[in-house]
Design a protein around this motif. Structure first.
Motif, PDB file in Angstrom:
ATOM      1  N   LEU A 164      13.332  16.675   5.706  1.00 16.22           N
ATOM      2  CA  LEU A 164      13.305  15.280   5.255  1.00 16.22           C
ATOM      3  C   LEU A 164      11.905  14.691   5.399  1.00 16.22           C
ATOM      4  CD1 LEU A 164      16.679  13.988   6.732  1.00 16.22           C
ATOM      5  CD2 LEU A 164      15.987  13.752   4.341  1.00 16.22           C
ATOM      6  N   VAL A 165      11.279  14.945   6.535  1.00 17.44           N
ATOM      7  CA  VAL A 165       9.942  14.418   6.789  1.00 17.44           C
ATOM      8  C   VAL A 165       8.957  14.914   5.734  1.00 17.44           C
ATOM      9  CG1 VAL A 165       7.984  14.648   8.368  1.00 17.44           C
ATOM     10  CG2 VAL A 165      10.227  13.972   9.255  1.00 17.44           C
ATOM     11  N   GLN A 166       8.997  16.207   5.456  1.00 21.12           N
ATOM     12  CA  GLN A 166       8.080  16.760   4.472  1.00 21.12           C
ATOM     13  C   GLN A 166       8.385  16.269   3.061  1.00 21.12           C
ATOM     14  OE1 GLN A 166       8.201  21.072   5.247  1.00 21.12           O
ATOM     15  NE2 GLN A 166       6.246  20.861   6.321  1.00 21.12           N
ATOM     16  N   ALA A 167       9.667  16.103   2.743  1.00 23.43           N
ATOM     17  CA  ALA A 167      10.029  15.599   1.419  1.00 23.43           C
ATOM     18  C   ALA A 167       9.593  14.147   1.247  1.00 23.43           C
ATOM     19  CB  ALA A 167      11.537  15.734   1.208  1.00 23.43           C
ATOM     20  N   ILE A 168       9.673  13.352   2.316  1.00 26.20           N
ATOM     21  CA  ILE A 168       9.208  11.965   2.250  1.00 26.20           C
ATOM     22  C   ILE A 168       7.707  11.927   2.005  1.00 26.20           C
ATOM     23  CG2 ILE A 168       8.847   9.866   3.618  1.00 26.20           C
ATOM     24  CD1 ILE A 168      11.573  10.449   4.936  1.00 26.20           C
ATOM     25  N   ALA A 169       6.969  12.800   2.684  1.00 25.27           N
ATOM     26  CA  ALA A 169       5.520  12.842   2.473  1.00 25.27           C
ATOM     27  C   ALA A 169       5.198  13.185   1.026  1.00 25.27           C
ATOM     28  CB  ALA A 169       4.886  13.864   3.418  1.00 25.27           C
ATOM     29  N   ARG A 170       5.927  14.127   0.460  1.00 26.78           N
ATOM     30  CA  ARG A 170       5.722  14.503  -0.943  1.00 26.78           C
ATOM     31  C   ARG A 170       6.054  13.334  -1.859  1.00 26.78           C
ATOM     32  NH1 ARG A 170       8.491  19.758  -3.974  1.00 26.78           N
ATOM     33  NH2 ARG A 170       8.020  19.132  -6.109  1.00 26.78           N
ATOM     34  N   ALA A 171       7.136  12.625  -1.569  1.00 29.37           N
ATOM     35  CA  ALA A 171       7.524  11.484  -2.398  1.00 29.37           C
ATOM     36  C   ALA A 171       6.499  10.361  -2.310  1.00 29.37           C
ATOM     37  CB  ALA A 171       8.907  10.984  -1.973  1.00 29.37           C
ATOM     38  N   CYS A 172       5.880  10.190  -1.136  1.00 29.61           N
ATOM     39  CA  CYS A 172       4.839   9.163  -0.990  1.00 29.61           C
ATOM     40  C   CYS A 172       3.621   9.493  -1.852  1.00 29.61           C
ATOM     41  CB  CYS A 172       4.419   9.048   0.477  1.00 29.61           C
ATOM     42  SG  CYS A 172       5.648   8.243   1.540  1.00 29.61           S
ATOM     43  N   GLU A 173       3.322  10.782  -1.997  1.00 29.36           N
ATOM     44  CA  GLU A 173       2.211  11.169  -2.858  1.00 29.36           C
ATOM     45  C   GLU A 173       2.551  10.936  -4.324  1.00 29.36           C
ATOM     46  OE1 GLU A 173       1.485  15.189  -1.756  1.00 29.36           O
ATOM     47  OE2 GLU A 173       0.442  14.665   0.123  1.00 29.36           O
ATOM     48  N   ALA A 174       3.826  11.138  -4.678  1.00 28.25           N
ATOM     49  CA  ALA A 174       4.247  10.939  -6.064  1.00 28.25           C
ATOM     50  C   ALA A 174       4.355   9.462  -6.420  1.00 28.25           C
ATOM     51  CB  ALA A 174       5.592  11.630  -6.301  1.00 28.25           C
ATOM     52  N   SER A 175       4.686   8.634  -5.454  1.00 33.31           N
ATOM     53  CA  SER A 175       4.836   7.192  -5.698  1.00 33.31           C
ATOM     54  C   SER A 175       4.219   6.428  -4.533  1.00 33.31           C
ATOM     55  CB  SER A 175       6.318   6.831  -5.844  1.00 33.31           C
ATOM     56  OG  SER A 175       6.492   5.478  -6.220  1.00 33.31           O
ATOM     57  N   PRO A 176       2.886   6.275  -4.527  1.00 28.39           N
ATOM     58  CA  PRO A 176       2.178   5.679  -3.385  1.00 28.39           C
ATOM     59  C   PRO A 176       2.572   4.234  -3.089  1.00 28.39           C
ATOM     60  CG  PRO A 176       0.664   6.809  -4.875  1.00 28.39           C
ATOM     61  CD  PRO A 176       1.974   6.734  -5.582  1.00 28.39           C
ATOM     62  N   ALA A 177       3.182   3.550  -4.029  1.00 27.82           N
ATOM     63  CA  ALA A 177       3.524   2.144  -3.812  1.00 27.82           C
ATOM     64  C   ALA A 177       4.512   1.958  -2.669  1.00 27.82           C
ATOM     65  CB  ALA A 177       4.104   1.540  -5.095  1.00 27.82           C
ATOM     66  N   LEU A 178       5.244   3.025  -2.312  1.00 27.71           N
ATOM     67  CA  LEU A 178       6.199   2.901  -1.211  1.00 27.71           C
ATOM     68  C   LEU A 178       5.607   3.307   0.129  1.00 27.71           C
ATOM     69  CD1 LEU A 178       8.088   2.638  -3.698  1.00 27.71           C
ATOM     70  CD2 LEU A 178       9.879   3.607  -2.252  1.00 27.71           C
ATOM     71  N   ASN A 179       4.385   3.817   0.111  1.00 32.16           N
ATOM     72  CA  ASN A 179       3.684   4.150   1.355  1.00 32.16           C
ATOM     73  C   ASN A 179       2.522   3.167   1.512  1.00 32.16           C
ATOM     74  OD1 ASN A 179       3.323   6.051   3.658  1.00 32.16           O
ATOM     75  ND2 ASN A 179       1.331   6.381   2.707  1.00 32.16           N
ATOM     76  N   CYS A 180       2.877   1.939   1.813  1.00 28.85           N
ATOM     77  CA  CYS A 180       1.844   0.900   1.892  1.00 28.85           C
ATOM     78  C   CYS A 180       2.297  -0.188   2.845  1.00 28.85           C
ATOM     79  CB  CYS A 180       1.536   0.341   0.505  1.00 28.85           C
ATOM     80  SG  CYS A 180       2.640  -0.948  -0.089  1.00 28.85           S
ATOM     81  N   TRP A 181       1.358  -1.060   3.175  1.00 26.79           N
ATOM     82  CA  TRP A 181       1.655  -2.266   3.947  1.00 26.79           C
ATOM     83  C   TRP A 181       1.490  -3.465   3.043  1.00 26.79           C
ATOM     84  CZ3 TRP A 181      -1.876  -0.427   8.500  1.00 26.79           C
ATOM     85  CH2 TRP A 181      -1.149   0.454   9.303  1.00 26.79           C
ATOM     86  N   PHE A 182       2.436  -4.393   3.156  1.00 28.53           N
ATOM     87  CA  PHE A 182       2.453  -5.563   2.279  1.00 28.53           C
ATOM     88  C   PHE A 182       2.311  -6.834   3.102  1.00 28.53           C
ATOM     89  CE2 PHE A 182       4.886  -8.879  -0.033  1.00 28.53           C
ATOM     90  CZ  PHE A 182       4.096  -8.949  -1.174  1.00 28.53           C
ATOM     91  N   ASP A 183       1.421  -7.706   2.669  1.00 24.67           N
ATOM     92  CA  ASP A 183       1.197  -9.003   3.312  1.00 24.67           C
ATOM     93  C   ASP A 183       1.857 -10.067   2.450  1.00 24.67           C
ATOM     94  OD1 ASP A 183       0.320 -11.406   4.336  1.00 24.67           O
ATOM     95  OD2 ASP A 183      -1.768 -10.781   4.563  1.00 24.67           O
ATOM     96  N   GLY A 184       3.043 -10.509   2.871  1.00 24.80           N
ATOM     97  CA  GLY A 184       3.779 -11.482   2.090  1.00 24.80           C
ATOM     98  C   GLY A 184       3.151 -12.854   2.061  1.00 24.80           C
ATOM     99  N   ASP A 185       2.403 -13.203   3.101  1.00 25.04           N
ATOM    100  CA  ASP A 185       1.766 -14.523   3.134  1.00 25.04           C
ATOM    101  C   ASP A 185       0.657 -14.625   2.093  1.00 25.04           C
ATOM    102  OD1 ASP A 185       3.413 -15.379   5.194  1.00 25.04           O
ATOM    103  OD2 ASP A 185       2.067 -14.631   6.741  1.00 25.04           O
ATOM    104  N   ASN A 186      -0.108 -13.551   1.944  1.00 28.60           N
ATOM    105  CA  ASN A 186      -1.237 -13.565   1.011  1.00 28.60           C
ATOM    106  C   ASN A 186      -0.950 -12.796  -0.273  1.00 28.60           C
ATOM    107  OD1 ASN A 186      -3.113 -14.997   2.767  1.00 28.60           O
ATOM    108  ND2 ASN A 186      -3.041 -13.154   4.038  1.00 28.60           N
ATOM    109  N   LEU A 187       0.283 -12.264  -0.396  1.00 23.85           N
ATOM    110  CA  LEU A 187       0.681 -11.487  -1.563  1.00 23.85           C
ATOM    111  C   LEU A 187      -0.358 -10.411  -1.879  1.00 23.85           C
ATOM    112  CD1 LEU A 187       2.216 -14.233  -3.904  1.00 23.85           C
ATOM    113  CD2 LEU A 187       3.366 -12.657  -2.333  1.00 23.85           C
ATOM    114  N   SER A 188      -0.603  -9.590  -0.887  1.00 19.89           N
ATOM    115  CA  SER A 188      -1.541  -8.486  -1.043  1.00 19.89           C
ATOM    116  C   SER A 188      -0.925  -7.235  -0.444  1.00 19.89           C
ATOM    117  CB  SER A 188      -2.880  -8.796  -0.361  1.00 19.89           C
ATOM    118  OG  SER A 188      -2.697  -8.965   1.038  1.00 19.89           O
TER     119      SER A 188
END
Length: 375
Positions: free
Chosen positions: A210-234
Motif C-alpha cells: 500500500l505504501v509503495q502504491a501510494i507513492a506511485r499514485a502521488c507521482e502520477a497525480s501530484p495534486a494529492l501530495n501537497c500542503w494546502f493553505d486555506g487562509d491564503n488559497l495557496s
C-alpha cells in the motif's frame, strides 16, 4: 518569587497534562533535577530544573492542563522569570521510566482548568461543593462565561442521570481537537474503488504494498501530495512522499510519519515502520516523528470494514483508506470468478484538488496494487 514557565515540549505542542510532581514546596533542587512529569499529546516528558534553588510554589496538580508559557512552579527569591535553556527534557514510557532525550528551550496564570473554576461567585462554588459537582468541566452561561446556579444544577442533573463525564486526556484530547479542525477547514469528497490483488503471492507485506502504491499514485497525480493553505488559497506541491500511518492504540490514535517513501526499498520501509510502531507502543516517539506527513494511510482493513471517508488532516490534502481484503465474485476475462479484492477509499480536500486529479490518483493506486508480488 521567580516563575518557571512550561517549556515548548517539542515543535509547537501547545499544552501538557501534569502526571506527577517529583518535588514539593520547600524542596531544594539542583540544576537539571527532574521537577515534574507531564504528558503531551504524544509522550510523557520529564521537565528538568533550569536552576538551583528552593521551590516556593507549584502551579497545578496531577491531572491539570498547563499551556506552554504558563507558570509551572516558582522559586524563592527575586529576579526575572526563568526562561532559559534547561538542558534535556526526557521522554519516558511510564512515570518512572526513561526514554529518548532532546534539548528544548523554555517558553502567567494558573492552569486553564483552575481558571475556569474561578469564573464563579463564592455562592455558586459553595453550591457546587454541596452537590459534589466539579466546576472545571462546566461552561458558564453567564456574562463573560460566568458559571451560574442554573449551570451547576443542570450539571448535577446530568451527572445524576448519566454519571460523571470523563475528560479527554493526552492523545484522545489531541485527536478531538484535530478532528474539529479538519471539520472546520476541509471540504472533503470521497471516491471508492476495488483493487484486484488475487495474484499476490502468499506472505505479501500488505502495508508495504500500500505504501509503495501510494507513492506511485502521488507521482502520477501530484495534486494529492501537497500542503494546502486555506487562509491564503495557496498550495505547495511536494516532491518527497512522507506517509502518515494511522496506528490505533488504547490511548488513542497516533500517526507516525514514514518518510521519503518514493526513494526507499520495501525492506527499509518495513524496518522503519516497525521502529515507529515500537516507539508509539512505548510512548517514546518524539513529536517530530509525527509531523510533516504529505498524505496519510488508514489501513483499517486489518480489523474490519470495506469503505470509509477518513478525515483529512490539514495542511494535507488526501488520505487513503484500505478496507478488509475479501473474496468476491467479479468479472474476470469475461467470466465470473472468485478473486481476492481490496476495497479502497480516497478522501481529498476538493478546494485543493479536482475530481479528475483524485480519480487519476485512484487509478494509479489500483494499478500499482494489481501487479503481482513478483513485479
Amino acid at each position: 518569587m521567580r516563575n518557571f514557565k512550561l517549556p515548548d515540549l517539542g515543535e509547537g505542542l501547545p499544552e501538557a497534562e501534569i502526571v506527577e510532581w517529583h518535588v514539593k514546596v520547600g524542596d531544594t533542587v539542583e540544576v537539571d533535577q527532574v521537577l515534574v512529569s507531564v504528558e503531551t499529546a504524544k509522550a510523557i516528558v520529564e521537565v528538568p530544573s533550569p536552576e538551583a534553588g528552593i521551590i516556593a510554589r507549584l502551579f497545578g496538580e496531577a491531572g491539570d492542563i498547563i499551556h506552554t508559557g504558563e507558570p509551572l512552579l516558582a522559586f524563592e527569591g527575586e529576579g526575572d522569570d526563568s526562561g532559559t535553556v534547561v538542558g534535556e527534557l526526557k521522554s519516558s514510557q511510564t512515570r518512572d521510566g526513561q526514554g529518548e532525550a532532546d534539548s528544548f528551550i523554555i517558553g502567567a496564570a494558573p492552569s486553564s482548568k483552575r481558571a475556569r473554576a474561578n469564573r464563579a461567585t463564592p455562592g455558586v462554588r459553595a453550591l457546587a461543593e454541596r452537590l459534589g459537582i466539579s466546576l472545571e468541566n462546566i461552561k458558564g452561561s453567564g456574562p463573560g462565561g460566568l458559571i451560574t446556579n442554573d449551570d451547576v444544577h443542570r450539571q448535577a442533573s446530568h451527572q445524576k442521570q448519566l454519571g460523571e463525564a470523563e475528560a479527554l486526556r493526552g492523545p484522545r484530547r489531541t485527536m478531538a481537537k484535530n478532528m474539529a479542525l479538519s471539520h472546520a477547514q476541509v471540504v472533503p469528497v470521497s471516491i471508492f474503488e476495488d483493487a484486484d490483488i488475487h495474484n499476490w503471492t502468499k506472505g505479501t507485506d500488505i502495508t508495504m504494498r500500500l505504501v509503495q502504491a501510494i507513492a506511485r499514485a502521488c507521482e502520477a497525480s501530484p495534486a494529492l501530495n501537497c500542503w494546502f493553505d486555506g487562509d491564503n488559497l495557496s498550495r505547495r506541491l511536494l516532491d518527497e512522499v512522507h506517509i502518515g500511518i494511522a496506528v490505533d492504540t488504547p490511548d488513542g490514535l497516533f500517526v507516525p510519519v514514514l518518510r521519503d517513501v518514493n526513494h526507499r526499498s520495501m525492506e527499509d520501509l518495513r524496518q522503519g515502520l516497525e521502529n515507529l510502531r515500537e516507539a508509539v507502543a512505548t510512548r517514546k516517539i518524539p513529536p517530530r516523528e509525527m509531523q510533516g506527513a504529505t498524505i496519510t494511510l488508514s489501513n483499517f482493513g486489518t480489523m474490519t470494514g470495506q469503505y470509509a471517508n477518513p478525515v483529512v488532516s490539514p495542511p494535507q490534502v488526501a488520505i487513503v483508506g484500505a478496507g478488509k481484503i475479501r473474496e468476491k465474485v467479479v468479472p474476470h476475462k469475461g467470466k465470473p470468478a472468485v478473486r481476492r479484492i481490496m476495497p479502497l477509499s480516497v478522501t481529498f480536500d476538493h478546494r485543493a484538488a479536482t475530481g479528475g486529479e483524485a480519480a487519476r490518483f485512484m487509478a494509479a493506486l489500483v494499478e500499482g496494487l494489481a501487479v503481482d508480488s513478483n513485479g
